[in-house]
Design an enzyme around this catalytic site. Structure first.
Site, PDB file in Angstrom:
ATOM      1  N   GLY A 247       0.784  -1.224   0.000  1.00  0.00           N
ATOM      2  CA  GLY A 247       0.000   0.000   0.000  1.00  0.00           C
ATOM      3  C   GLY A 247       0.818   1.276   0.000  1.00  0.00           C
ATOM      4  O   GLY A 247       1.898   1.366  -0.587  1.00  0.00           O
ATOM      5  N   SER A 248       0.313   2.273   0.710  1.00  0.00           N
ATOM      6  CA  SER A 248       0.789   3.646   0.578  1.00  0.00           C
ATOM      7  C   SER A 248       2.209   3.890   1.061  1.00  0.00           C
ATOM      8  O   SER A 248       2.745   4.977   0.851  1.00  0.00           O
ATOM      9  CB  SER A 248      -0.167   4.592   1.319  1.00  0.00           C
ATOM     10  N   VAL A 249       2.829   2.935   1.729  1.00  0.00           N
ATOM     11  CA  VAL A 249       4.241   3.101   2.086  1.00  0.00           C
ATOM     12  C   VAL A 249       5.105   3.250   0.836  1.00  0.00           C
ATOM     13  O   VAL A 249       6.230   3.754   0.910  1.00  0.00           O
ATOM     14  CB  VAL A 249       4.738   1.917   2.941  1.00  0.00           C
ATOM     15  N   PHE A 250       4.590   2.847  -0.331  1.00  0.00           N
ATOM     16  CA  PHE A 250       5.329   2.961  -1.593  1.00  0.00           C
ATOM     17  C   PHE A 250       5.299   4.387  -2.151  1.00  0.00           C
ATOM     18  O   PHE A 250       6.107   4.717  -3.033  1.00  0.00           O
ATOM     19  CB  PHE A 250       4.744   1.996  -2.630  1.00  0.00           C
TER      20      PHE A 250
END
Length: 528
Positions: A247-250
């Site tokens: 998810g948004s950690v990328f």
């Protein structure tokens, strides 16, 4: 009886048929401070020579009483059958040795053994892996690694010339134990089925702690699962074998690359009007964040739409090359046999829709260890790191993948995510945590995604002003239930667990908290 006791025992055929000597020595494994993680304990094996037995029935009855898992009837059949030699137990305790000795049966004999002992029980179980017996004779047995670093370094640990030289890992036993305790508590509080945690040096890639829960005791390593989901087995290492859409950690990777390419700066305005349509696909945000936001606020608010627009500036080929440079597209080279099984899942074709979804952490699956290494590269000023479990002085830096300025700007954005964004519960006073949340729906085996099952992750570095360590915490199917509605997002689940880990680990790492002191005029200012 005296004559029988003085005769040489008969070797089992499997051992006598092998010409090579049996090497029973094995070096210790220690942490970075020299504390024992794995060592050897002198013990005994128990075997029988039925033709030398005086009272087989009594021997079978007494052994079944000492070892409840043995069947008296089966032992008696073996003792009165045609066999000349049989193993009864590969290793027994000193108390059991005495109990067998007290039977007084000359056909029950002991052979010297060394067993592998893990004095800390389940602490660092997945990393150490375990060991068992290989070739055996009555007077010795090989102790061979079966998993983890025990297997990876098996030849080195069994080398007689290095038997007195312990294998020094990069782990810190105290921090490892603290991590496992915090993760276990977090799993319980957040009702999660599993957890993974990593603490790594941003400059060297050395892993100071890495845990996967549920775990096991390598002293009594359980058998491999033969049915069900292998990912649910306590032997499964979620930190390196588990590959997930994170998810948004990328998102920070997309922004960092765009900064490095000179396509934008932290204050550039980005279109966040939704939904964003691409062919038959629609991209939405968790909330409506307005028609435009700065690049910094795209990260702070975690806008999928804004990140996708930034990815369009980069293009698929450059995106893939950058992620490759961060080490996100191939198995990690950490010193464990399981590492090669943690192969990232990539799209068959890196199309434009792949470009968009990968920019915010969907459409590609990686392990938490991959994520930690990539965040380390951002935290250390832009050089790639190779995760390692071996403590090594003067390790050479990796290749540059990002300019120092772009890395610094990225860390500043991550700091704002904690100070005023989705990871506010990670703001540990005095330690300047910088990081990003990620909440990804779990895929169904039959296709599509669950509506109520997620992987919640927090990835970050600290202290933000001069990053030294990277931290990753990932929870499998967490549900926070303290409020009126169940909450599954990483900000409510993974982030508080990561914050507690920083509180526990930072003092152990020797980091002094940055404490504010009062100036003479009553205005506070940070201490030096």
């Amino acid at each position: 009886m005296a004559v029988l006791a003085s005769t040489e025992p008969e070797e089992p055929q499997v051992a006598s048929a092998i010409d090579a000597p049996i090497l029973s020595t094995r070096a210790d494994i220690v942490d970075r401070e020299g504390r024992i993680l794995a060592t050897n304990l002198a013990t005994h094996a128990l075997y029988a020579q039925p033709r030398q037995m005086v009272d087989p029935a009594r021997a079978a009855r007494e052994l079944a009483a000492i070892f409840p898992d043995l069947e008296e009837a089966e032992l008696l059949r073996d003792f009165t059958g045609p066999r000349k030699f049989l193993w009864i137990r590969r290793q027994i305790s000193p108390e059991q040795v005495q109990a067998v000795h007290d039977i007084g049966e000359p056909g029950l004999l002991f052979g010297p053994r060394e067993m592998r002992l893990y004095p800390n029980g389940p602490v660092a179980a997945h990393i150490l892996g375990g060991a068992g017996y290989g070739r055996e004779g009555v007077d010795s047995a090989e102790v061979i690694g079966t998993a983890g670093v025990e297997r990876h370094f098996d030849a080195r640990l069994r080398d007689p010339e290095r038997q007195a030289e312990p294998l020094a890992l990069s782990l810190d036993l105290t921090i490892q134990a603290a991590m496992e305790e915090v993760l276990q508590g977090g799993m319980t509080l957040m009702n999660a089925k599993g957890a993974a945690g990593i603490l790594m040096d941003v400059h060297t890639g050395e892993i100071l702690a890495m845990a996967s829960l549920p775990d096991f005791d390598p002293n009594t390593r359980p058998p491999a699962a033969t049915s069900g989901d292998p990912g649910d087995s306590p032997l499964f290492n979620r930190a390196i074998q588990g590959v997930y859409e994170l998810g948004s950690v990328f998102k920070i990777f997309t922004v960092a690359q765009a900064l490095d390419l000179g396509l934008l700066n932290p204050e550039t305005m980005i279109d966040t009007q939704g939904p964003m349509t691409w062919g038959r696909f629609r991209i939405n945000d968790f909330h409506y964040y307005g028609a435009e936001n700065t690049v910094t606020d795209v990260i702070v608010k975690s806008s999928n739409i804004g990140t996708a627009h930034i990815a369009l500036m980069i293009g698929p080929a450059r995106q893939r090359a950058f992620l490759q440079g961060l080490g996100l597209l191939e198995p990690t080279h950490v010193e464990m046999t399981e590492a090669r099984t943690g192969r990232p899942l990539l799209p068959a074709q890196w199309s434009e829709i792949s470009l968009l979804t990968i920019s915010y952490g969907h459409g590609v699956s990686t392990s938490p260890l991959h994520l930690a290494a990539a965040y380390a590269a951002i935290g250390n000023g832009g050089t790639a790191v190779t995760p390692s479990l071996v403590h090594e002085e003067n390790r050479e830096p990796g290749p540059r993948v990002l300019s120092e300025q772009s890395a610094r700007q990225s860390v500043d954005m991550l700091r704002q995510v904690v100070s005023r964004g989705t990871a506010s519960l990670a703001d540990v006073p005095g330690y300047e945590v910088a990081g990003k949340t990620g909440t990804a729906d779990k895929p169904r085996a039959t296709g599509g995604y669950y509506d109520d099952k997620v992987i919640a992750t927090f990835a970050g570095v600290f202290p933000a002003s001069d990053p030294q360590y990277v931290i990753v915490v990932s929870l499998d199917e967490p549900v926070e239930t303290s409020g009126t509605e169940p909450r599954r997002t990483a900000g409510w689940t993974a982030v508080p667990v990561a914050a507690e880990l920083v509180r526990r680990a930072a003092p152990l790492l020797g980091l002094r908290p940055a404490v504010e002191v009062a100036a003479a005029d009553g205005v506070t200012e940070p201490a030096n």
